[in-house]
Design an enzyme around this catalytic site. Structure first.
Site, short mmCIF file in Angstrom:
data_model
loop_
_atom_site.label_atom_id
_atom_site.label_comp_id
_atom_site.label_asym_id
_atom_site.label_seq_id
_atom_site.Cartn_x
_atom_site.Cartn_y
_atom_site.Cartn_z
N ASN A 169 0.81 -1.23 0.00
CA ASN A 169 0.00 0.00 0.00
C ASN A 169 0.84 1.28 0.00
OD1 ASN A 169 -2.41 1.82 0.80
ND2 ASN A 169 -1.02 2.00 2.56
N TYR A 184 3.52 9.59 -11.56
CA TYR A 184 2.58 8.79 -10.77
C TYR A 184 1.79 7.83 -11.67
CZ TYR A 184 -0.99 7.74 -7.22
OH TYR A 184 -1.82 7.10 -6.34
P1 NDP Z 1 -0.66 8.74 2.72
O1 NDP Z 1 0.31 9.77 2.29
O2 NDP Z 1 -1.70 9.08 3.71
O3 NDP Z 1 0.13 7.45 3.22
C1 NDP Z 1 1.22 6.94 2.51
C2 NDP Z 1 1.83 5.82 3.31
O4 NDP Z 1 2.94 5.28 2.57
C3 NDP Z 1 2.36 6.28 4.65
O5 NDP Z 1 2.01 5.33 5.63
C4 NDP Z 1 3.87 6.30 4.44
O6 NDP Z 1 4.57 5.95 5.62
C5 NDP Z 1 4.04 5.18 3.43
N1 NDP Z 1 5.29 5.31 2.70
C6 NDP Z 1 5.59 6.14 1.69
N2 NDP Z 1 6.85 5.96 1.28
C7 NDP Z 1 7.36 4.96 2.05
C8 NDP Z 1 8.61 4.33 2.12
N3 NDP Z 1 9.63 4.67 1.31
N4 NDP Z 1 8.79 3.36 3.04
C9 NDP Z 1 7.80 3.01 3.88
N5 NDP Z 1 6.58 3.57 3.86
C10 NDP Z 1 6.37 4.55 2.96
O7 NDP Z 1 -1.31 8.22 1.36
P2 NDP Z 1 -2.59 7.32 1.02
O8 NDP Z 1 -3.04 6.58 2.21
O9 NDP Z 1 -3.53 8.18 0.29
O10 NDP Z 1 -1.94 6.33 -0.04
C11 NDP Z 1 -1.84 4.92 0.14
C12 NDP Z 1 -1.79 4.28 -1.24
O11 NDP Z 1 -3.02 4.55 -1.92
C13 NDP Z 1 -0.67 4.80 -2.15
O12 NDP Z 1 -0.08 3.72 -2.83
C14 NDP Z 1 -1.40 5.72 -3.11
O13 NDP Z 1 -0.75 5.83 -4.35
C15 NDP Z 1 -2.74 5.00 -3.23
N6 NDP Z 1 -3.82 5.86 -3.70
C16 NDP Z 1 -4.21 6.95 -2.99
C17 NDP Z 1 -5.22 7.77 -3.48
C18 NDP Z 1 -5.71 8.98 -2.76
O14 NDP Z 1 -6.43 9.80 -3.37
N7 NDP Z 1 -5.38 9.16 -1.49
C19 NDP Z 1 -5.88 7.46 -4.77
C20 NDP Z 1 -5.40 6.28 -5.42
C21 NDP Z 1 -4.41 5.51 -4.90
P3 NDP Z 1 5.48 6.96 6.50
O15 NDP Z 1 4.80 8.27 6.51
O16 NDP Z 1 5.51 6.28 7.84
O17 NDP Z 1 6.80 6.96 5.82
#
Ligand code: NDP
Length: 255
Positions: A89, A153
């Protein structure tokens, strides 16, 4: 949903959609490895899960998915002894069209949204082959159709979708299923993280609402319920599927 006692790794469990996925999987009886870089936020997720379901088994794994796949697998197996499901995710947004594309940002987006998924899935695979487990990738509506101005993206998620399809074919004979959910716009911190705030965010949200035929954006729980379904034995004959959770946006045509 037959997720009772299943051991599930959820990456990006420290924020947004990942927190909701952890909540729904915990409700269904799963044991969870919560992966992210922000310890405080992972602890907040853990507390939420413990308040929601007494006795839930969780492990916090502070790790960067781009570099620490082996550690994620080792720590999970050390705690639970097995892995049944991997939910990829964790993800980041990129902004910009070709002319102004920042290649450093391009590399970072591809590294996190695509390469890290390949790396971690490869590392978890020996466990999944033993358990005849499943992978659920959190992709995006942006993988299914082009959006001008979201070049890195969109490319990362389209490639992720092809990864889902190809690997599902490779692993089907061994009983490992690989699927994805493809959400539309969901309110989380993902946009603020790349500096889309205040009026810019309001304007983006307004346009997003208009581009979803159902006339609204999605909720984190709507994505999480779909992930739980694909992770569970209820989806036992489903592999290689890309499931839009987007109020119809993947078919949207402006009138
Ligand atoms: P958030 O920014 O709220 O959360 C992103 C998460 O990814 C955080 O928990 C962050 O952890 C983690 N993360 C990012 N980079 C790393 C890394 N290098 N290592 C470990 N953890 C990482 O985003 P969303 O919840 O919105 O997104 C979750 C997924 O859903 C993504 O893949 C996104 O592309 C997808 N998505 C989201 C949409 C939206 O509109 N929100 C629409 C379509 C898809 P930490 O902060 O602890 O590093």
């Amino acid at each position: 949903m037959s997720l009772r006692q299943k051991v599930v790794i959820v990456t990006g469990a420290s924020s947004g959609i990942g927190v909701a996925i952890a909540q729904v999987l915990a409700r269904e009886g799963a044991q969870l490895a919560l992966v992210g870089r922000n310890l405080q936020n992972l602890q907040a997720t853990q507390t939420t899960l413990e308040q929601q379901r007494a006795g839930v088994q969780t492990l916090i794994v502070v790790a960067d998915v781009t570099t620490q796949a082996t550690q994620i697998v080792q720590q999970t197996v050390a705690k639970f002894g097995r892995i049944d499901v991997l939910v990829n995710n964790a993800g980041i947004l990129g902004n910009g069209a070709l002319l102004d594309l920042d290649m450093q940002e391009f590399d970072a987006v591809l590294n996190t949204n695509l390469r890290a998924v390949v790396l971690l899935t490869k590392a978890v695979l020996p466990q999944l082959l033993q358990t005849k487990g499943a992978v659920v990738n959190v992709s995006s509506c942006a993988g299914l159709r082009p959006f001008a101005g979201a070049l890195s993206y969109g490319i990362s998620k389209a490639a992720l979708d092809q990864f889902t399809r190809i690997v599902s074919q490779e692993l089907a004979p061994q009983g490992v299923r690989v699927n994805s959910v493809n959400p539309g716009f969901v309110v989380t911190n993902i946009h603020q993280r790349i500096g889309i705030v205040d009026k810019d965010y309001e304007s983006l949200l307004h346009r997003a609402i208009a581009s979803h035929p159902m006339g609204r954006v999605g909720d984190v729980l709507e994505v999480a319920e779909a992930v739980a379904f694909l992770a569970s034995s209820k989806a036992s004959f489903t592999t290689g599927a890309l499931l839009p959770i987007d109020g119809g946006k993947h078919n949207y045509t402006p009138r």
